[in-house]
Design an enzyme around this catalytic site. Structure first.
Site, PDB file in Angstrom:
ATOM      1  N   CYS A   1      39.982  52.765  46.082  1.00 52.92           N
ATOM      2  CA  CYS A   1      40.603  54.077  45.886  1.00 52.92           C
ATOM      3  C   CYS A   1      39.662  55.155  45.353  1.00 52.92           C
ATOM      4  O   CYS A   1      39.758  56.313  45.802  1.00 52.92           O
ATOM      5  CB  CYS A   1      41.871  53.973  45.044  1.00 52.92           C
ATOM      6  SG  CYS A   1      41.855  52.748  43.753  1.00 52.92           S
TER       7      CYS A   1
ATOM      8  N   ARG B   1      35.833  41.142  42.164  1.00 47.16           N
ATOM      9  CA  ARG B   1      36.332  40.983  40.790  1.00 47.16           C
ATOM     10  C   ARG B   1      35.842  39.627  40.269  1.00 47.16           C
ATOM     11  O   ARG B   1      35.906  38.628  40.983  1.00 47.16           O
ATOM     12  CB  ARG B   1      37.861  40.988  40.752  1.00 47.16           C
ATOM     13  CG  ARG B   1      38.506  42.074  41.616  1.00 47.16           C
ATOM     14  CD  ARG B   1      39.140  43.168  40.804  1.00 47.16           C
ATOM     15  NE  ARG B   1      39.722  44.159  41.697  1.00 47.16           N
ATOM     16  CZ  ARG B   1      40.997  44.139  42.088  1.00 47.16           C
ATOM     17  NH1 ARG B   1      41.809  43.201  41.660  1.00 47.16           N
ATOM     18  NH2 ARG B   1      41.461  45.088  42.900  1.00 47.16           N
TER      19      ARG B   1
ATOM     20  N   GLN C   1      40.596  44.063  51.351  1.00 48.31           N
ATOM     21  CA  GLN C   1      41.938  44.654  51.326  1.00 48.31           C
ATOM     22  C   GLN C   1      42.162  45.507  52.572  1.00 48.31           C
ATOM     23  O   GLN C   1      41.256  46.214  53.013  1.00 48.31           O
ATOM     24  CB  GLN C   1      42.103  45.533  50.081  1.00 48.31           C
ATOM     25  CG  GLN C   1      42.059  44.776  48.772  1.00 48.31           C
ATOM     26  CD  GLN C   1      42.219  45.702  47.578  1.00 48.31           C
ATOM     27  OE1 GLN C   1      41.490  46.676  47.441  1.00 48.31           O
ATOM     28  NE2 GLN C   1      43.178  45.409  46.719  1.00 48.31           N
TER      29      GLN C   1
ATOM     30  N   ASP D   1      43.308  48.312  52.971  1.00 49.40           N
ATOM     31  CA  ASP D   1      43.622  49.392  52.053  1.00 49.40           C
ATOM     32  C   ASP D   1      43.845  50.710  52.783  1.00 49.40           C
ATOM     33  O   ASP D   1      43.191  50.999  53.782  1.00 49.40           O
ATOM     34  CB  ASP D   1      42.455  49.570  51.079  1.00 49.40           C
ATOM     35  CG  ASP D   1      42.925  49.674  49.638  1.00 49.40           C
ATOM     36  OD1 ASP D   1      44.119  49.900  49.438  1.00 49.40           O
ATOM     37  OD2 ASP D   1      42.084  49.525  48.745  1.00 49.40           O
TER      38      ASP D   1
ATOM     39  N   HIS E   1      45.014  55.004  51.610  1.00 49.36           N
ATOM     40  CA  HIS E   1      45.466  55.947  50.585  1.00 49.36           C
ATOM     41  C   HIS E   1      45.972  57.205  51.270  1.00 49.36           C
ATOM     42  O   HIS E   1      45.292  57.774  52.121  1.00 49.36           O
ATOM     43  CB  HIS E   1      44.338  56.250  49.604  1.00 49.36           C
ATOM     44  CG  HIS E   1      43.916  55.034  48.848  1.00 49.36           C
ATOM     45  ND1 HIS E   1      42.889  54.218  49.280  1.00 49.36           N
ATOM     46  CD2 HIS E   1      44.426  54.457  47.725  1.00 49.36           C
ATOM     47  CE1 HIS E   1      42.766  53.198  48.439  1.00 49.36           C
ATOM     48  NE2 HIS E   1      43.680  53.317  47.498  1.00 49.36           N
TER      49      HIS E   1
ATOM     50  N   LYS F   1      54.514  50.336  41.094  1.00 49.71           N
ATOM     51  CA  LYS F   1      54.296  49.849  42.453  1.00 49.71           C
ATOM     52  C   LYS F   1      55.491  49.057  42.965  1.00 49.71           C
ATOM     53  O   LYS F   1      56.346  48.605  42.189  1.00 49.71           O
ATOM     54  CB  LYS F   1      53.030  48.993  42.511  1.00 49.71           C
ATOM     55  CG  LYS F   1      52.983  47.849  41.516  1.00 49.71           C
ATOM     56  CD  LYS F   1      51.655  47.112  41.584  1.00 49.71           C
ATOM     57  CE  LYS F   1      51.634  45.943  40.599  1.00 49.71           C
ATOM     58  NZ  LYS F   1      50.504  45.030  40.813  1.00 49.71           N
TER      59      LYS F   1
ATOM     60  N   HIS G   1      48.923  54.442  47.243  1.00 44.80           N
ATOM     61  CA  HIS G   1      48.051  53.316  47.587  1.00 44.80           C
ATOM     62  C   HIS G   1      48.911  52.320  48.368  1.00 44.80           C
ATOM     63  O   HIS G   1      50.027  52.027  47.946  1.00 44.80           O
ATOM     64  CB  HIS G   1      47.542  52.596  46.333  1.00 44.80           C
ATOM     65  CG  HIS G   1      46.885  53.475  45.314  1.00 44.80           C
ATOM     66  ND1 HIS G   1      45.560  53.345  44.968  1.00 44.80           N
ATOM     67  CD2 HIS G   1      47.374  54.476  44.538  1.00 44.80           C
ATOM     68  CE1 HIS G   1      45.266  54.221  44.021  1.00 44.80           C
ATOM     69  NE2 HIS G   1      46.358  54.923  43.740  1.00 44.80           N
TER      70      HIS G   1
END
Length: 648
Positions: free
Chosen positions: A337, A366, A384, A386, A388, A472, A518
């Site tokens: 993000c 991570r 991910q 992902d 946005h 979320k 997100h």
């Protein structure tokens, strides 16, 4: 008298000091026999806790999640008592309930414990359980609690108590056993009828590798012996469906100690499967108006300081990468993000340009503790799906609901019929865990709740499970063991646009902040493939499976015809391979069944002469002889049933 409100709206009056069990008995004696724990005014209480004020009461049985939690936590106390009796001098630390059972972390000192000792501990636990000892809570001063554990030389409990305040310290007693505990127990040990210790492992005190290593003993318990039997049968079935086992058998992925723990290597078949999943979502995203972007795997430390990720994750993640320039630091990307915020910031925008939807299959890193790593479900490097969305406040509701539609499309196409939507909100008692003010959190939480209700989702609300920057909506799917995993997620964020000073020009010619959504329908490619493997047992939907058909010839005489069949299938975009080994047809069929290839096409003299194939379906057997074009129609019709185009 006090008034007790029940979940169905009933209000009952009792004398002050009545217990949850008294309330249960007023409903029915049969129901009361099944009550194991309770919650009064959102606080976990014992079934024997006196109630002295008006309030709302929820009574839990074994069938409820909270009931199981109390049952398993109580059993952890019984196991701890058994361990103390069998291993004098051992020091207890913590023993919580987990999703399937419980564990207790113990310092056994010079003593050792292995699975060979489980039977003796189980027998002692059942002996204690049969004596029907009542669990009872009592308050303690800090001084008394510290004195008790210092006398035992249990520095682990002393450390816990030193972080507590007077007036908040409680102990749980049963039989001759006592333990520091916040509460949440069944009425007595006699309710525990079946126990099974599952495994033993090492665990660092408080999860810190710098602290002493303890022994973690895992177990599970049930109110009936038959429940344990069914659970163990489920475990056996789950072993067959374990994604680590199937991933190896189907040649999808592997791990290497030289590469590093938690860093999966995707093999050709696995990479092709991932590519099909990506292309599937990209096609839907394109229809939904997303634009693909690509960002680097690292970023300057300052980027993640701005976003807040460094403050929240920096200390427990991969450490900064230093460059030859003094003072210059980069981090492995923990989230996509911040990069997408900077993409948005690369150009000026008007309200007429919004929403902007940036999507990326971005790999992030991570540093999960080694004890937490588990196949593909918990890794250190993962990709991910992902995206946005940057939109105006007025567009938030419609955009959020469109993302719900996209996520439901993904789940339906991949056979995830049973899932729970979880609305994750901020913990109002622990606001320092989050960034942003109360106003933006209230707006974001209301937006999610409104969309979930309007879409008719079967959802639960979990307080305290929000991301640090916003609430979320998570889509929770169960694996073969019944464990819940978060796959799809949608989050509303007013905070990062503020931190990155994102703007757009409104219809009033003034500059405004966009709202950020997100979203990741898969969640992560790694975890999604793992749960999909276990959910399907490796029998993927036909449109996704690595090999849709395999040609099995009776002998090498039919090699030419075998190649012709492969070419015709390829022309119709059917993924097929040929097994031309010098093996019996029976062995070829068995091997194809083990590899979970959906269709086996057997060819011999008659099939070559007639231009046909003899077709077998995985797990079903022979389904007949047919022309090749009829087989391709069969395959394409099956694909159409499960792989429908996304409708905007």
């Amino acid at each position: 008298m006090i008034k007790i409100s029940l979940p169905d709206g009933t209000i009952k009056e009792f004398e002050s000091g009545a217990t949850p069990m008294d309330v249960a008995k007023s409903i029915s004696e049969g129901f009361a026999r099944n009550v194991v724990s309770a919650k009064f005014n959102d606080t976990v209480v014992e079934a024997s806790t006196p109630l002295n004020t008006d309030g709302s009461l929820i009574l839990y049985t074994w069938k409820d999640k909270e009931g199981k939690k109390a049952f398993w936590h109580s059993t952890s106390h019984v196991m701890a008592q058994a361990i103390e009796q069998l291993y004098p001098g051992s020091k207890l630390t913590i023993g919580p309930a987990i999703e399937n059972g419980f564990y207790y972390d113990v310092d056994f000192g010079e003593q050792k414990i292995s699975e060979n000792d489980f039977k003796e501990i189980e027998d002692k636990m059942l002996e204690i359980a049969r004596e029907k000892h009542e669990f009872s809570m009592r308050s303690s001063t800090k001084a008394e609690a510290l004195s008790y554990y210092k006398e035992q030389n249990n520095l682990f409990k002393v450390e816990l108590i030193e972080n507590l305040e007077d007036g908040t310290i409680t102990f749980c007693d049963h039989d001759t056993f006592t333990d520091l505990c916040r509460g949440g127990h069944i009425p007595n040990t006699g309710i525990i009828k079946a126990v099974k210790l599952m495994s033993v492992a090492g665990a660092y005190w408080r999860g810190d590798e710098k602290n002493p290593q303890l022994t973690r003993v895992y177990g599970v318990s049930f109110p009936k012996q038959k429940d344990l039997k069914e659970y163990l049968e489920l475990l056996e079935e789950a072993k067959k469906r374990d994604h680590r086992k199937l991933g190896k058998e189907l040649q999808l992925f592997t791990f290497s100690q030289k590469v590093g723990q938690g860093l999966p290597l995707w093999l050709p078949k696995g990479a092709a499967l991932r590519e099909r999943l990506e292309n599937f979502l990209k096609a839907a995203q394109k229809k939904a108006g997303y634009e693909m972007v690509i960002t680097p795997h690292i970023g300057q430390k300052e980027l993640y300081v701005t976003s807040g990720h460094y403050e929240k994750y920096g200390a427990d993640s991969f450490q900064p990468i230093l460059t030859p320039n003094e003072g210059e630091e980069f981090l492995l990307k923990p989230m996509n993000c911040p990069h997408h915020c900077e993409i948005y910031n690369s150009a000026p925008w008007s309200y007429k340009d919004l929403p902007k939807r940036f999507a990326e299959f971005g790999t992030v890193y991570r540093y999960e503790q080694s004890g937490e790593l588990h196949g593909l479900t918990r890794v250190r490097g993962f990709t991910q799906d992902d995206a946005h969305i940057f939109c105006t406040p007025n567009q938030l509701d419609s955009e959020f609901k469109k993302v719900i539609d996209l996520t439901l499309y993904v789940f339906e196409s991949l056979g995830f019929d049973e899932f729970t939507a979880q609305v994750s909100l901020r913990d109002p008692e622990n606001k320092e865990k989050y960034i942003g003010n109360d106003d933006v959190w209230e707006k974001a939480e209301n937006a999610i709740l409104s969309a979930a209700k309007e879409k008719g989702l079967n959802y639960v609300v979990e307080t305290g499970e929000a991301a640090f920057y916003g609430p979320k909506l998570d889509f929770m799917v169960k694996d073969a063991l019944g464990r819940s995993w978060q796959l799809g997620t949608i989050q509303v964020d007013y905070n990062l646009p503020e931190r990155f000073e994102l703007t757009y020009k409104g219809s009033d010619n003034e500059m405004h902040r966009p709202v950020m959504i997100h979203r990741a329908p898969f969640g992560s490619m790694e975890r999604f493939v793992a749960v999909l493997l276990e959910n399907t047992g490796g029998n993927f939907p036909l449109w996704l499976t690595p090999e849709q058909a395999i040609v099995l010839s009776l002998s090498e005489k039919y090699e030419k015809y075998s190649q012709k069949v492969l070419d015709l299938l390829e022309n119709d975009e059917i993924r097929a391979v040929s097994d031309d080994r010098s093996e019996t047809i029976g062995k070829k069929i068995r091997d194809a069944e083990m590899s979970k290839v959906p269709y086996m096409l057997i060819i011999g003299e008659q099939e070559e002469k007639d231009g046909t194939v003899s077709v077998r379906r995985h797990g079903e057997g022979d389904i007949g002889t047919m022309l090749i074009e009829d087989f391709t129609k069969l395959v394409n019709n099956e694909i159409k049933k499960t792989h429908k185009a996304f409708e905007v």
